[in-house]
Structure formats: structure tokens, C-alpha cells
Scaffold this active site. Structure first.
Site, PDB file in Angstrom:
ATOM      1  N   ASP A 128     -45.459 -64.673  70.358  1.00 55.71           N
ATOM      2  CA  ASP A 128     -45.630 -63.554  70.331  1.00 55.71           C
ATOM      3  C   ASP A 128     -45.375 -63.545  68.397  1.00 55.71           C
ATOM      4  O   ASP A 128     -44.940 -64.362  68.035  1.00 55.71           O
ATOM      5  CB  ASP A 128     -44.237 -62.377  70.507  1.00 55.71           C
ATOM      6  CG  ASP A 128     -44.936 -60.781  70.452  1.00 55.71           C
ATOM      7  OD1 ASP A 128     -45.069 -60.203  69.414  1.00 55.71           O
ATOM      8  OD2 ASP A 128     -44.291 -60.330  71.824  1.00 55.71           O
ATOM      9  N   ASP A 230     -47.896 -58.725  67.470  1.00 51.74           N
ATOM     10  CA  ASP A 230     -47.541 -57.477  67.643  1.00 51.74           C
ATOM     11  C   ASP A 230     -48.008 -56.522  66.557  1.00 51.74           C
ATOM     12  O   ASP A 230     -47.692 -57.003  65.162  1.00 51.74           O
ATOM     13  CB  ASP A 230     -45.619 -58.105  67.382  1.00 51.74           C
ATOM     14  CG  ASP A 230     -45.099 -56.503  67.422  1.00 51.74           C
ATOM     15  OD1 ASP A 230     -44.989 -56.256  68.622  1.00 51.74           O
ATOM     16  OD2 ASP A 230     -44.186 -55.967  66.521  1.00 51.74           O
ATOM     17  N   GLU A 291     -52.075 -56.152  69.990  1.00 52.40           N
ATOM     18  CA  GLU A 291     -51.549 -55.203  70.333  1.00 52.40           C
ATOM     19  C   GLU A 291     -52.005 -54.479  69.470  1.00 52.40           C
ATOM     20  O   GLU A 291     -51.690 -53.513  68.432  1.00 52.40           O
ATOM     21  CB  GLU A 291     -49.587 -54.825  69.682  1.00 52.40           C
ATOM     22  CG  GLU A 291     -48.936 -53.761  70.718  1.00 52.40           C
ATOM     23  CD  GLU A 291     -47.694 -53.236  70.243  1.00 52.40           C
ATOM     24  OE1 GLU A 291     -46.844 -52.642  71.190  1.00 52.40           O
ATOM     25  OE2 GLU A 291     -47.575 -53.904  69.017  1.00 52.40           O
ATOM     26  N   HIS A 353     -42.852 -54.231  77.894  1.00 49.44           N
ATOM     27  CA  HIS A 353     -41.972 -54.301  77.926  1.00 49.44           C
ATOM     28  C   HIS A 353     -41.190 -53.336  77.052  1.00 49.44           C
ATOM     29  O   HIS A 353     -40.003 -52.538  76.825  1.00 49.44           O
ATOM     30  CB  HIS A 353     -41.098 -55.464  77.508  1.00 49.44           C
ATOM     31  CG  HIS A 353     -41.966 -55.932  75.527  1.00 49.44           C
ATOM     32  ND1 HIS A 353     -42.960 -56.297  75.698  1.00 49.44           N
ATOM     33  CD2 HIS A 353     -40.771 -55.024  74.389  1.00 49.44           C
ATOM     34  CE1 HIS A 353     -43.165 -56.316  74.387  1.00 49.44           C
ATOM     35  NE2 HIS A 353     -41.901 -55.408  73.935  1.00 49.44           N
ATOM     36  N   ASP A 354     -42.165 -51.622  76.861  1.00 48.48           N
ATOM     37  CA  ASP A 354     -41.967 -51.394  75.940  1.00 48.48           C
ATOM     38  C   ASP A 354     -42.161 -49.620  76.990  1.00 48.48           C
ATOM     39  O   ASP A 354     -42.372 -48.727  77.103  1.00 48.48           O
ATOM     40  CB  ASP A 354     -43.457 -50.856  74.334  1.00 48.48           C
ATOM     41  CG  ASP A 354     -42.830 -52.251  74.019  1.00 48.48           C
ATOM     42  OD1 ASP A 354     -41.908 -52.614  73.560  1.00 48.48           O
ATOM     43  OD2 ASP A 354     -43.748 -53.074  73.739  1.00 48.48           O
TER      44      ASP A 354
HETATM   45  C1  GLC Z   1     -44.313 -53.822  69.909  1.00 46.95           C
HETATM   46  C2  GLC Z   1     -43.292 -54.232  70.616  1.00 46.95           C
HETATM   47  C3  GLC Z   1     -42.058 -53.710  70.990  1.00 46.95           C
HETATM   48  C4  GLC Z   1     -41.896 -53.814  69.182  1.00 46.95           C
HETATM   49  C5  GLC Z   1     -42.596 -53.176  67.948  1.00 46.95           C
HETATM   50  C6  GLC Z   1     -41.818 -52.702  66.735  1.00 46.95           C
HETATM   51  O1  GLC Z   1     -44.951 -52.545  70.232  1.00 46.95           O
HETATM   52  O2  GLC Z   1     -43.644 -54.575  71.444  1.00 46.95           O
HETATM   53  O3  GLC Z   1     -41.096 -53.420  71.940  1.00 46.95           O
HETATM   54  O4  GLC Z   1     -40.240 -52.487  69.493  1.00 46.95           O
HETATM   55  O5  GLC Z   1     -43.670 -53.609  68.382  1.00 46.95           O
HETATM   56  O6  GLC Z   1     -41.540 -54.402  67.031  1.00 46.95           O
END
Ligand code: GLC
Ligand code: CA
Length: 572
Positions: A128, A230, A291, A353-354
Site C-alpha cells: 500500500d 491509497d 483506490e 477494510h473500509d
Molecule cells: C483509504 C484507506 C483508508 C484510509 C484512508 C486515508 O481510503 O483505504 O483505510 O483511512 O485512505 O488514508
């Protein structure tokens, strides 16, 4: 399908009847630059996967210990969410040192061993990479905040407030309230799209770019196969700092919603994506996953780059987060992926995980098991690359905290009870029915294990041929072994059906696999005319179905129970 050319040794293996995959082909041989097309990528949340030293927190050695499980699943790659040094405000997404390992997850030697052991098993590691922001404890930020004149003064997004001391504009953090934080040392505000402990970097500054690109090189030299970028659409904000127009409603934290047109998906992102692509191209076979929560196929298509010179696999989050079982909607999204992405590979994702686990978003409480199989089939049979989040293959459900004082994820405390945070989808991986579900030997794990771990766990499901886990395993094997599922083009059939989504995966020799998914709560009878799709046969030979009694003999008599799934060859 432009899947990797298989190697000679691989053809031999197929000939001899051995299981063979592009991942296997990579073992001990040169990197296949196209390994990621049609790949299954497994997301690991290191904190919750395996705890090797009994402190209740998962770690890198805990992942290494479970690599044989991942080899058994036959995934091509693993995406590890952040394990770098971090104050853990956002559980690792607030990085304070981009080229080291947080001691609670292990050492650099542990990481090197993980990469090497994974490679032995034909599994690649994807890191990541958080480019949008760092931790406020990162030395870069410490320097940047110290004065208006230090060498890194312009590395973050600093602005004066309004004359009355208010923040520069109305921008709202995704995690609630103003996205601007006042800093006394500079008498200025800095911008943070997420927590205030996660200041946004200034991507208009070339030194920031150079420093981050070197970080990518550092990890690629260590053997990682690519990066999951990310929040990548959020790298830039409007240079003029225009106020966001307001949108309908409020967020869970009581702020008025805004359109985010000045803080998300700005065109400048594409310049950086091209540079990132060039950097990863310095190393063979490395890829960029994004993402990318985008709302249209047109926006998603742009993420691949006009000359396929940006991301290899931007996530298509529309399909998996539709959050309702709708044949017409899924059909139009799959068709978009086939026709509007310039022939690129969509990367579908149903869990991470979100977001709440898929049974919590799609289940009806009665047919949850059939629905889990249905969505597994929808994920793993189209022409796509696929993401699986740890535990998804077991049917793990969300277990949200019951009391605000138990919440670990800060947004769950700020938004309680509307927003309970993301703890519920981050519980320890259930490995078996023993103490701590085999995740740990600690008295208390960082989040509790799920109450249903005695039945929903790897050991139990491995031993049950009819488990969801074995359904996933079969699907993943089929999509590698079966020529049509591996290479066939996607052709929608019975396209007006409001309840059942059906499509073919058809190879140039007109051979086809039929996939049929009943997205309704009632039994469905189907008849297919496949001639228009250029397929002659009428008989069906089952490859897999969600229940043993689904076994149609020909395309005129296909019966599916509520939420039933069928995958089979069309034959003369
Ligand atoms: C992305 C991650 C998330 C995090 C956010 C800020 O959305 O998947 O878990 O809180 O970025 O880094
Ligand atoms: Ca540990």
C-alpha cells in the site's frame, strides 16, 4: 482476453493434467509482464491476519506463517495494507517513515523473508502506498510546520486563514468537520482530506514527487510487485481554493455535504499517474492499482491513461459497492467494463477494510450463504482481475462495536452511533475454533474475534467440501484452468431478464461457458437462445453451481433456486 502467454513448461503441465497458473509460471523463471491480467489479488490487513508473538496484534511473521493457506487459494498476489512506522491514528494510513517497518509489525528482515517465502509459493507482494498525505509525525511535516521559510515549507498545503481567523474555505474532511487545521508556529492552516494527523502533501511541488518516487524505487528493489495507491484521486485540490458547492444532506458527523468537485479527481492527477507509471516501468512486471471510487465508467477509463500509460488496475468500485442485488444494474456495469474501458482489465472488488462485509450489504438474512456464492461467482467469472479481502472467502460478517467506548477507529467515535467506524470489518482472521480463533495466543486481541468463529473459520471450512471457502477455491482454480473462463470474451445473453444475470465467456473457436446468476428471491426458469451470440451447442456440462441440485442438461431447461448460481460449458 490478453492473458499472459503461458510458458512451455506450463503447457506441458496442462498436458500432463497438473494445475498450472501464470503465478506458477513465474516461479523460478523470468517475470511475466502481464501476470496481473485476470489475477486474483488478496487483501491482507496485517493487524488482523496472524499474530506471531502473542501481543494481540497481527504482524509480518504472522502473514508468513499463513502463506501456505494463500498458496492453497491460488491467489497471484497479496496486497498488504500499511505496515510502516505510524502513530496508528488511522491504523497505518498515517505513515511517519516510508522506508521502514513499524516495530509492532516486525523488522525489515521479517519483510524480506515474507517477500522471499511468498515468491517461493508463486505469490507476489503489493505494498500500500499512501501518497496523498503523511502522518503529522513524519519528519517532513515536522520540518514543514516549523516555519514559513524552511526547505520543506511548501511540501504540504499551507494557507492563510480568512481575516476573521476562519479557515481558508469551506472544505470538509472525509472524516468530518473542516479540512483545515491551524498551526500556531506558522500562523497558517494546513489542509487534511482525512484526520488532522494526516496532512496532505503538496503534489504541485516537484521535490515531493521526487522523494515519493524514490520511495517506490526503494520497495521495488526489495522485490515488491507493485503498489496499491491509497486515495489516489485526491492528490490535488483547486489551486484557487474555491468553496465547494453544497450537496444534499449531511454526513454522519453533522456537516453539510459538498460536491467535492474542487478536492477530488482533478485533472492534474493524471500527470502524476504517468510519472508513477514511468517509475514502476524501471522494474519489469510491476503494477499500479488505484483506490478509485469513481462514479462513471468514463472517469474510470481515464485512470488507465490515454495510452495505457497510467494505472494497470484502477479499482472498479461501482459494481461491488452497488449494495443491492439487481440484474439490470450489474449487467449494465459489466457491459460498461467490457465496452468503455478501451479493452483494459477491470478490477472488481466487493470487500475491503473500509466497508461493511458483503453479507451485511447484500444479505437478506435468509439466503446469505447463497448470496455469498452468487457474489463470489459474479466476482470471479467475468473477464476481470479480482480483489478478495481476508475473510470474504469464509463468509465473515461485520461485527460492529456495541458501545462507543469500545470503538478503535476514530471516525466511529466522532460519528457514533450513525457511523460506528470500520472496526466491524477488521476483526481478527478466524483460522480455527481454538482460543482467539487461532489468530493469536494473547489474553486480549486488539479487536475481539467474531462470536461465530467456532463455525466460520479456515479449519472448519477447509474440511467441508460444501463450504463457501471451497466454493471460492474451486472458482479461482476454474478461472485459471478453464480456457473459456481464462481467455473468453464477455458476451451478455438473455439481456432483458429483470431477475437473472447471464453471460457467456466465449473463445474465438466459438466454445463457451455459460454463467447464470439468479439475483431474485424466487425460483427462475430460463431458456437461452445462444445462436445470436455465435454459439451452436445446446447441452450443458456443469463446472460449478451454488447447490448440488442445480444441474441443467441443456440451455432450454435451466432452473435456478432463489439466488442460485450456475457455471457450465455449452456443448454440442
Ligand atoms: C483509504 C484507506 C483508508 C484510509 C484512508 C486515508 O481510503 O483505504 O483505510 O483511512 O485512505 O488514508
Ligand atoms: Ca504481534
Amino acid at each position: 482476453m490478453r492473458l499472459a502467454r503461458l510458458r512451455t513448461s506450463c503447457f506441458l503441465a496442462v498436458f500432463l493434467g497438473f494445475f498450472c497458473s501464470p503465478a506458477r509460471a513465474a516461479e523460478g523463471s523470468k517475470e511475466d509482464p502481464n501476470w496481473w491480467r485476470h489475477a486474483v489479488i488478496y487483501e491482507i490487513y496485517p493487524r488482523s491476519f496472524g499474530d506471531s508473538n502473542g501481543d494481540g496484534i497481527g504482524d509480518l511473521n504472522g502473514i508468513t506463517q499463513h502463506l501456505d493457506y494463500l498458496k492453497g487459494l491460488a491467489v497471484e498476489a497479496v496486497w498488504l495494507t500499511p505496515f510502516y512506522p505510524s502513530p496508528q491514528v488511522d491504523f497505518g494510513y498515517d505513515i511517519s517513515n516510508y522506508e521502514a517497518i513499524d516495530p509492532q509489525y516486525g523488522t525489515m528482515a521479517d519483510f524480506d523473508r515474507l517477500v522471499a517465502e511468498a515468491k517461493k509459493r508463486g505469490i507476489r507482494i503489493i505494498n500500500d502506498m499512501v501518497l496523498n498525505h503523511t502522518s503529522d509525525q513524519d519528519p517532513w511535516f515536522k520540518e514543514s510546520e516549523s516555519s514559513r521559510t524552511n526547505p520543506k515549507a511548501d511540501w504540504y498545503v499551507w494557507r492563510d486563514g480568512k481575516p476573521d481567523g476562519q479557515p481558508p474555505n469551506n472544505w470538509i474532511s472525509i472524516f468530518g468537520h473542516s479540512a483545515w487545521q491551524y498551526e500556531d508556529s506558522r500562523k497558517q492552516f494546513y489542509y487534511h482530506e482525512f484526520y488532522k494527523e494526516q496532512p496532505d502533501l503538496n503534489w504541485r511541488n516537484n521535490d515531493v514527487r521526487k522523494a515519493m518516487y524514490d520511495t517506490l524505487r526503494f520497495w521495488m528493489k526489495k522485490g515488491v510487485s507493485g503498489f496499491r495507491l491509497d486515495a489516489i484521486t485526491m492528490l490535488f485540490e483547486d489551486a484557487d481554493l474555491r468553496d465547494e458547492p453544497y450537496a444534499e444532506g449531511q454526513n454522519a458527523y453533522g456537516d453539510r455535504n459538498t460536491t467535492r468537485q474542487f478536492t477530488d479527481n482533478l485533472p492534474e492527477v493524471h500527470d502524476v499517474l504517468k510519472q508513477l507509471h514511468e517509475v514502476t516501468d524501471e522494474f519489469p512486471g510491476r503494477i499500479l492499482i488505484g483506490e478509485t471510487y469513481l462514479h462513471t465508467a468514463e472517469d474510470l477509463a481515464k485512470m488507465y491513461g490515454a495510452k495505457n500509460d497510467e494505472l494497470q488496475l484502477p479499482m472498479d468500485t461501482q459494481l461491488g459497492f452497488l449494495n443491492k442485488l439487481s440484474a439490470p444494474d450489474f449487467r449494465s456495469m459489466l457491459t460498461d467494463a467490457e465496452t468503455k474501458l478501451n479493452g483494459n482489465t477491470p478490477l472488481f472488488v466487493f470487500e475491503n477494510h473500509d466497508n461493511k462485509r458483503l453479507v451485511d450489504r447484500y444479505g437478506d438474512g435468509v439466503h446469505n450463504d447463497a448470496i455469498a456464492r452468487l457474489l463470489a461467482t459474479l466476482l470471479l467469472t467475468p473477464r476481470d482481475a479480482a480483489l478478495i479481502y481476508e475473510g470474504q472467502e469464509l463468509g465473515v460478517a461485520n461485527v460492529d462495536p456495541k458501545r462507543v467506548e469500545d470503538v478503535k477507529d476514530p471516525i466511529g467515535r466522532l460519528g457514533w452511533p450513525k457511523e460506528k467506524g470500520r472496526d466491524g470489518e477488521r476483526l481478527p482472521m478466524p483460522w480455527n475454533g481454538d482460543t482467539d480463533a487461532g489468530f493469536s495466543t494473547a489474553k486480549a486481541t486488539w479487536l475481539p474475534v467474531s462470536p461465530d468463529y467456532k463455525t466460520v473459520n479456515v479449519a472448519t471450512e477447509s474440511g467441508d467440501p460444501n463450504s463457501l471457502l471451497n466454493y471460492y477455491k474451486t472458482l479461482i482454480k476454474l478461472r485459471k484452468q478453464d480456457v473459456q473462463l481464462r481467455e473468453g470474451e464477455f458476451v451478455g445473453v438473455d439481456t432483458e431478464n429483470p431477475n437473472v444475470l447471464s453471460f457467456l465467456r466465449k473463445t474465438k473457436d466459438a466454445k463457451a461457458v455459460l454463467v447464470s446468476l439468479n439475483l431474485s428471491a424466487s425460483a427462475q426458469e430460463l431458456k437461452f437462445d445462444l445462436k445470436a451470440a455465435g454459439v451452436q451447442g445446446r447441452h450443458l456440462k456443469k463446472l460449478l453451481a451454488s447447490a448440488s441440485d442445480i444441474n441443467p442438461s441443456d440451455v432450454d431447461h435451466v432452473s435456478l433456486p432463489p439466488y442460485g448460481s450456475y457455471v457450465g460449458h455449452v456443448q454440442p
